[in-house]
Design a protein around this motif. Structure first.
Motif, PDB file in Angstrom:
ATOM      1  N   GLY A 518      -4.753  -4.828   4.434  1.00 40.34           N
ATOM      2  CA  GLY A 518      -5.010  -3.855   5.478  1.00 40.34           C
ATOM      3  C   GLY A 518      -3.997  -2.736   5.496  1.00 40.34           C
ATOM      4  O   GLY A 518      -3.120  -2.618   4.636  1.00 40.34           O
ATOM      5  N   ARG A 519      -4.150  -1.907   6.558  1.00 41.59           N
ATOM      6  CA  ARG A 519      -3.239  -0.768   6.700  1.00 41.59           C
ATOM      7  C   ARG A 519      -1.830  -1.215   6.971  1.00 41.59           C
ATOM      8  O   ARG A 519      -0.863  -0.530   6.635  1.00 41.59           O
ATOM      9  N   SER A 520      -1.671  -2.421   7.598  1.00 38.58           N
ATOM     10  CA  SER A 520      -0.327  -2.920   7.894  1.00 38.58           C
ATOM     11  C   SER A 520       0.485  -3.141   6.622  1.00 38.58           C
ATOM     12  O   SER A 520       1.698  -2.890   6.579  1.00 38.58           O
ATOM     13  N   ALA A 521      -0.204  -3.590   5.530  1.00 44.23           N
ATOM     14  CA  ALA A 521       0.506  -3.781   4.259  1.00 44.23           C
ATOM     15  C   ALA A 521       0.984  -2.451   3.707  1.00 44.23           C
ATOM     16  O   ALA A 521       2.098  -2.344   3.169  1.00 44.23           O
ATOM     17  N   LEU A 522       0.166  -1.439   3.843  1.00 41.05           N
ATOM     18  CA  LEU A 522       0.564  -0.118   3.365  1.00 41.05           C
ATOM     19  C   LEU A 522       1.747   0.410   4.147  1.00 41.05           C
ATOM     20  O   LEU A 522       2.730   0.906   3.575  1.00 41.05           O
ATOM     21  N   LEU A 523       1.722   0.276   5.464  1.00 36.16           N
ATOM     22  CA  LEU A 523       2.846   0.728   6.275  1.00 36.16           C
ATOM     23  C   LEU A 523       4.093  -0.083   5.984  1.00 36.16           C
ATOM     24  O   LEU A 523       5.227   0.441   5.960  1.00 36.16           O
ATOM     25  N   SER A 524       3.943  -1.391   5.757  1.00 35.07           N
ATOM     26  CA  SER A 524       5.104  -2.239   5.436  1.00 35.07           C
ATOM     27  C   SER A 524       5.725  -1.821   4.122  1.00 35.07           C
ATOM     28  O   SER A 524       6.957  -1.797   3.968  1.00 35.07           O
ATOM     29  N   SER A 525       4.894  -1.466   3.136  1.00 37.05           N
ATOM     30  CA  SER A 525       5.413  -1.017   1.845  1.00 37.05           C
ATOM     31  C   SER A 525       6.171   0.283   1.981  1.00 37.05           C
ATOM     32  O   SER A 525       7.212   0.477   1.350  1.00 37.05           O
ATOM     33  N   ILE A 526       5.676   1.153   2.846  1.00 42.44           N
ATOM     34  CA  ILE A 526       6.367   2.438   3.040  1.00 42.44           C
ATOM     35  C   ILE A 526       7.692   2.215   3.740  1.00 42.44           C
ATOM     36  O   ILE A 526       8.720   2.824   3.396  1.00 42.44           O
ATOM     37  N   SER A 528       9.591  -0.505   3.703  1.00 43.32           N
ATOM     38  CA  SER A 528      10.564  -1.251   2.866  1.00 43.32           C
ATOM     39  C   SER A 528      11.007  -0.472   1.644  1.00 43.32           C
ATOM     40  O   SER A 528      11.728  -1.016   0.780  1.00 43.32           O
ATOM     41  N   PHE A 529      10.600   0.784   1.558  1.00 38.84           N
ATOM     42  CA  PHE A 529      11.005   1.580   0.405  1.00 38.84           C
ATOM     43  C   PHE A 529      12.513   1.810   0.425  1.00 38.84           C
ATOM     44  O   PHE A 529      13.096   2.121   1.447  1.00 38.84           O
ATOM     45  N   SER A 530      13.169   1.637  -0.725  1.00 38.44           N
ATOM     46  CA  SER A 530      14.614   1.817  -0.858  1.00 38.44           C
ATOM     47  C   SER A 530      14.881   2.785  -1.992  1.00 38.44           C
ATOM     48  O   SER A 530      14.351   2.647  -3.104  1.00 38.44           O
TER      49      SER A 530
END
Length: 547
Positions: A518-526, A528-530
């Protein structure tokens, strides 16, 4: 020195009469700098029709800095630096203001000097010589008359000339002969016109100047009246001599004086009686102004009652065409009578005095008969030395009625054309104003912002379920419908309604993705970006030339 482009002429037949009262609109479009001087290009337009326009190219726009003592807004000249672009542009603006002042001035706009400069093709003739030729031909057929002297420029019409004449049988009685071209509003046939004009010497009224002789030809008319040394009502107000030129007398009079109240009441009542008499006879007038009222022994008399028969435009024609309610000769006479009352009171015509603070006159509800019974005129005593008389045949009355209807129809058409032109000009001016441009820019920004936001949301919604991240717009896209603007993809269809019998479940705001993420995975990936996880890359610069 000035020259003009040739205007189209009629293919055959006599050239149609020109309405000299139609204003000339001038625009200095450009100035061309040559090696030793500057040429100005002036576009001239007659009335509101753009088809009736021509170009005047001249080295000098300035007619005069003064006309009859009237100071004109003439821009200054320079001996040094007169070829600078800034000076030429500034002088061009000043010359435009100069031309606007002249062409909008009621008296100056009819000046022969102005007409010949702006419209050489139509005003190059010597009207005095033409009039002398016509008068000489008339005197051959009727040798009882003799010319004493020409009265140069005593009137405002360019195509009308005056001569002081005498009857050989009565040499001591001076009379004035007027010769004029037939005008554009002539609707009587040549036969009916000649019959009506020859009836003028039979008209008898205490407040209408008598006509000694009158006749017409194919293209002109000749009328003889008794000459009055006291002059007209305007001569009396401006304290000038009747034989002086019109511009010198009235353009900028030095001594002016309004009349006393009793004089205004007496003259006003007499003028109203004369107008009512003419209208009752079915005889149109429409040419009332202070220069057409003769003063004789504390009594006034109307002049030029033949003008409407000859098709001549009114002195107040430029004003009358601006008001659509004034569509009859009676209403024109009422309007002109208002001008006359103002001039008798203040000594100047209304256009020379600020009258915007006064309420508008009730043109449509006031007539000559009503004015006769106002408190200002109803108790004025009249001493008529003669019984009014003017016999017109029933056939000629019908011809006059038909001519009057055609004249009024022509006036209504002209008023409609000017009204439509005004509306179009106001719309164009409003559309091109700075305020309107600012509003359009704000509206465009709002539309542009909504379009960009809609595209960006769709990109996020559609990209959350894609196998690879989509390319979202990083800069605002062109407005819809503009050149190069891509068509916005359609939004996903709405969710189907719940089946009947089950409780309504709020639909998810996010559509399910194909991979179950879902969209939550996309937001989580953004989130956690380092930046530290990025690999450092080495750049090899191969642009340096090798020796």
């Amino acid at each position: 020195m000035a020259f003009m482009e040739q205007q189209p002429q009629p293919m055959s037949g006599r050239k149609p009469p020109l309405d000299d009262t139609v204003p000339l609109i001038t625009v200095i479009e450009a100035s061309q700098s040559l090696q030793s001087h500057t040429e100005y290009i002036i576009r001239v337009q007659r009335g509101v029709s753009t088809d009736n326009s021509w170009t005047v190219i001249t080295e000098s726009v300035c007619l005069r800095s003064q006309i009859s003592g009237l100071n004109l807004p003439l821009p200054p000249k320079k001996l040094l630096g007169n070829m600078d672009r800034e000076f030429i542009a500034e002088r061009q603006k000043g010359l435009q203001a100069y031309l606007n002042y002249i062409t909008r001035h009621h008296i100056l706009s009819s000046c022969e000097l102005v007409k010949k400069f702006l419209d050489t093709n139509n005003y190059s003739a010597n009207y005095t010589e033409i009039a002398l030729q016509q008068v000489s031909m008339f005197f051959r057929s009727d040798p009882k008359w003799e010319v004493i002297e020409p009265l140069k420029d005593i009137g405002w019409r360019l195509r009308k000339r005056y001569f002081l004449v005498k009857d050989k049988d009565q040499p001591k009685d001076k009379q004035v002969l007027s010769w004029v071209d037939l005008g554009p509003d002539k609707f009587l046939s040549d036969k009916d016109l000649l019959s009506a004009v020859k009836l003028l010497p039979t008209l008898s009224h205490s407040n209408i100047a008598p006509v000694s002789f009158a006749t017409t030809s194919e293209s002109s008319a000749l009328v003889i009246r008794v000459f009055s040394e006291k002059g007209t009502l305007r001569d009396h107000i401006c304290k000038v001599k009747p034989k002086e030129p019109f511009l010198k007398k009235y353009c900028n009079p030095k001594k002016i004086q309004g009349l006393e109240q009793q004089q205004i009441r007496t003259y006003g009542r007499q003028i109203l009686e004369a107008l009512k008499f003419l209208h009752d006879k079915g005889f149109p007038y429409g040419h009332l102004h202070a220069s057409n009222v003769l003063i004789e022994e504390n009594a006034c008399k109307l002049l030029d009652i033949e003008n409407s028969l000859l098709g001549l435009p009114s002195y107040y024609r430029p004003y009358v065409t601006q008001f659509r309610k004034m569509n009859t000769t009676e209403s024109i006479d009422v309007y002109s009578f208002g001008h006359l009352l103002y001039e008798m009171t203040y000594g100047r015509p209304p256009d020379a005095v600020p009258v915007d603070q006064y309420p508008p006159p009730p043109f449509s509800s006031v007539g000559q008969y009503d004015l006769l019974f106002t408190l200002l005129f109803n108790d004025v005593l009249l001493f008529n030395s003669e019984k009014p008389q003017f016999k017109i045949s029933s056939k000629l009355k019908e011809a006059l009625k038909s001519s009057k209807e055609c004249l009024e129809k022509h006036l209504v058409e002209e008023q409609r054309t000017i009204h439509q032109h005004k509306r179009l000009t106001r719309a164009q001016s409003h559309h091109g104003s700075e305020e309107e441009k600012r509003k359009r820019k704000i509206l465009a920004r709002k539309v542009h912002g909504k379009h960009y936001q809609k595209n960006h949301i769709y990109c996020l919604l559609a990209g959350s379920g894609a196998s690879s991240p989509p390319t979202c717009p990083s800069s605002p896209t062109p407005l819809p419908g503009s050149a190069g603007a891509p068509l916005a993809p359609p939004l996903p269809p709405p969710a189907p309604p719940p089946p009947p019998g089950n409780e309504a479940v709020p639909p998810s705001l996010l559509p399910p993705s194909a991979n179950g993420v879902g969209r939550s995975a996309l937001l989580s990936s953004i989130q956690s970006f380092s930046k530290g996880k990025l690999k450092k890359s080495e750049t090899v610069d191969r642009s340096i030339p090798r020796l």
